[in-house]
Design an enzyme around this catalytic site. Structure first.
Site, PDB file in Angstrom:
ATOM      1  N   LYS A 177       0.831  -1.205   0.000  1.00  0.00           N
ATOM      2  CA  LYS A 177       0.000   0.000   0.000  1.00  0.00           C
ATOM      3  C   LYS A 177       0.875   1.269   0.000  1.00  0.00           C
ATOM      4  CE  LYS A 177      -3.927  -2.190  -0.165  1.00  0.00           C
ATOM      5  NZ  LYS A 177      -4.069  -3.381   0.551  1.00  0.00           N
TER       6      LYS A 177
HETATM    7  C1  LIG Z   1      -5.453  -4.254   0.972  1.00  0.00           C
HETATM    8  C2  LIG Z   1      -6.903  -4.086   0.979  1.00  0.00           C
HETATM    9  C3  LIG Z   1      -7.712  -4.489   2.062  1.00  0.00           C
HETATM   10  C4  LIG Z   1      -7.179  -5.308   3.206  1.00  0.00           C
HETATM   11  O1  LIG Z   1      -6.136  -4.710   3.866  1.00  0.00           O
HETATM   12  P1  LIG Z   1      -5.279  -5.558   4.923  1.00  0.00           P
HETATM   13  O2  LIG Z   1      -4.571  -4.487   5.684  1.00  0.00           O
HETATM   14  O3  LIG Z   1      -4.342  -6.406   4.120  1.00  0.00           O
HETATM   15  O4  LIG Z   1      -6.199  -6.352   5.753  1.00  0.00           O
HETATM   16  C5  LIG Z   1      -9.051  -4.208   2.042  1.00  0.00           C
HETATM   17  N1  LIG Z   1      -9.615  -3.578   0.993  1.00  0.00           N
HETATM   18  C6  LIG Z   1      -8.890  -3.201  -0.076  1.00  0.00           C
HETATM   19  C7  LIG Z   1      -9.567  -2.502  -1.194  1.00  0.00           C
HETATM   20  C8  LIG Z   1      -7.521  -3.456  -0.124  1.00  0.00           C
HETATM   21  O5  LIG Z   1      -6.819  -3.096  -1.209  1.00  0.00           O
END
Ligand SMILES: *Cc1c(COP(=O)(O)O)cnc(C)c1O
Length: 379
Positions: free
Chosen positions: A184
């Site tokens: 991210k």
């Molecule tokens: C990465 C992501 C999540 C989940 O995030 P985590 O921190 O890995 O649990 C949820 N929704 C979207 C759209 C994502 O890209």
């Protein structure tokens, strides 16, 4: 696989190592002053009254669903063109995710009109997901939610630092959820954050994050409390001080990194339009400031997508797909056949995500664009 150009990469340096070492030296590893500091910095960055750090965004979405009051039998309207966690969170609360289509091949976000059509007597909430960091139509969606007395949760996993009309995404709805997973825009490895302006929600989120306990180990360490009560069926969704320390450093780098992502996106647009005009690049007329988390492109309908991705791989370039639609998964068999989401299905069949991360050079983008043109010529 050693990629010449990977899909994403993290921006870590000695700053992150230093703060991790400081936490280790302090001998206090979870839920202390470093986490509080990170939460305050994040709340002030996005302009929310409260920020609550958790172990990941999936946990954040789960808690958000509970706190807005989703119960068995209730429905929540969600996009299908998202990561599965958006819809799973609704099911963790015992409620039913109802999928709504996206706007168009230009706007890959959930459609206001599709949401409106999906509302039933049992609808209690809407979860929007700002695809790639590009804002959903929050003015219309919030108005619709007010008319029907629905709560709005923002899955802002792609949208840390995104804005719409001078207001950060994640602060438009009742609760915003952010992810700090490794790929991210800012990362702590695993990590997540909830933001809200609602004090009652914030109190409940603090409680649910840590077993529903009225005092924390930290309070007892500080000599503020000797015992505790348990007032909710809570969870252990805590973050630790090591990751909170990394998060604060990453937050400091975010604005510059997002700016760099927007620049690279613009370079991609210009070159791709010129050398591969048959490709559709979504969000051309997007309003707002995107965190530019992803670089999605849509191949022409008659292109063999797997062949295209294989060809990119043979050129050392990693690509991905965002996303296989949730309503087509085996674990979502309940909904199969029930949903007609033509735009989601068309876009998902054609979408390929190209490499995008702040450390990518302008020359790398040219290389990727040339590889795209070559791969298109061969498939
Ligand atoms: C990465 C992501 C999540 C989940 O995030 P985590 O921190 O890995 O649990 C949820 N929704 C979207 C759209 C994502 O890209």
């Amino acid at each position: 696989m050693e990629w010449k150009i990977p899909l994403s990469d993290i921006d870590f340096g000695p700053e992150e190592k230093d703060v991790v070492n400081e936490v280790l030296r302090s001998r206090w590893l979870t839920m202390g002053s470093v986490t509080q500091d990170f939460e305050q910095a994040f709340a002030s960055y996005v302009g929310a009254r409260f920020a609550i750090a958790v172990t990941n965004a999936t946990a954040a979405l789960h808690l958000a669903c509970i706190v807005v009051g989703l119960k068995p039998g209730d429905e929540a309207i969600v996009p299908s063109l998202t990561f599965v966690a958006t819809a799973n969170a609704v099911r963790y609360a015992g409620a039913i995710p109802v999928f709504a289509d996206i706007v168009s091949e230009q706007d890959l976000n959930i459609s206001y009109h599709a949401i409106e059509k999906a509302i039933s007597d049992r609808t209690r909430a809407i979860i929007v997901m700002h695809y790639g960091g590009y804002a959903c139509d929050m003015h219309s969606i919030m108005e619709l939610a007010r008319e029907h007395n629905l709560r709005v949760i923002e899955d802002a996993a792609h949208a840390v630092g995104s804005e719409l009309d001078d207001r950060k995404l994640g602060t438009w709805g009742d609760i915003g959820c952010f992810s700090f997973f490794s790929n991210k825009n800012m990362t702590t490895g695993e990590g997540g954050m909830l933001v809200t302006d609602n004090e009652a929600y914030a109190k409940k989120l603090h409680s649910l994050r840590s077993h529903g306990m009225t005092t924390l180990t930290w309070d007892r360490h500080k000599g503020h409390a000797w015992s505790y009560d348990v007032i909710d069926l809570g969870y252990n969704y805590r973050i630790d001080e090591i990751r909170a320390a990394i998060g604060k450093v990453q937050l400091g780098k975010l604005s510059a990194n997002n700016e760099r992502r927007r620049h690279l996106t613009q370079v991609y647009r210009e070159i791709l339009q010129e050398c591969s005009p048959q490709i559709t690049i979504p969000f051309a007329n997007h309003v707002g400031i995107s965190a530019a988390h992803l670089m999605p492109v849509l191949l022409p309908a008659d292109t063999d997508k797997m062949g295209f991705m294989e060809n990119m791989k043979s050129q050392g370039i990693q690509t991905s797909v965002h996303y296989p639609p949730v309503h087509t998964f085996t674990a979502y068999d309940v909904g199969r056949g029930k949903y007609s989401l033509p735009t989601t299905e068309d876009v998902a069949a054609r979408e390929v995500t190209l490499p995008l991360f702040p450390l990518l050079s302008d020359e790398n983008v040219v290389e990727v664009a040339e590889a795209v043109a070559q791969a298109l010529g061969k498939t």
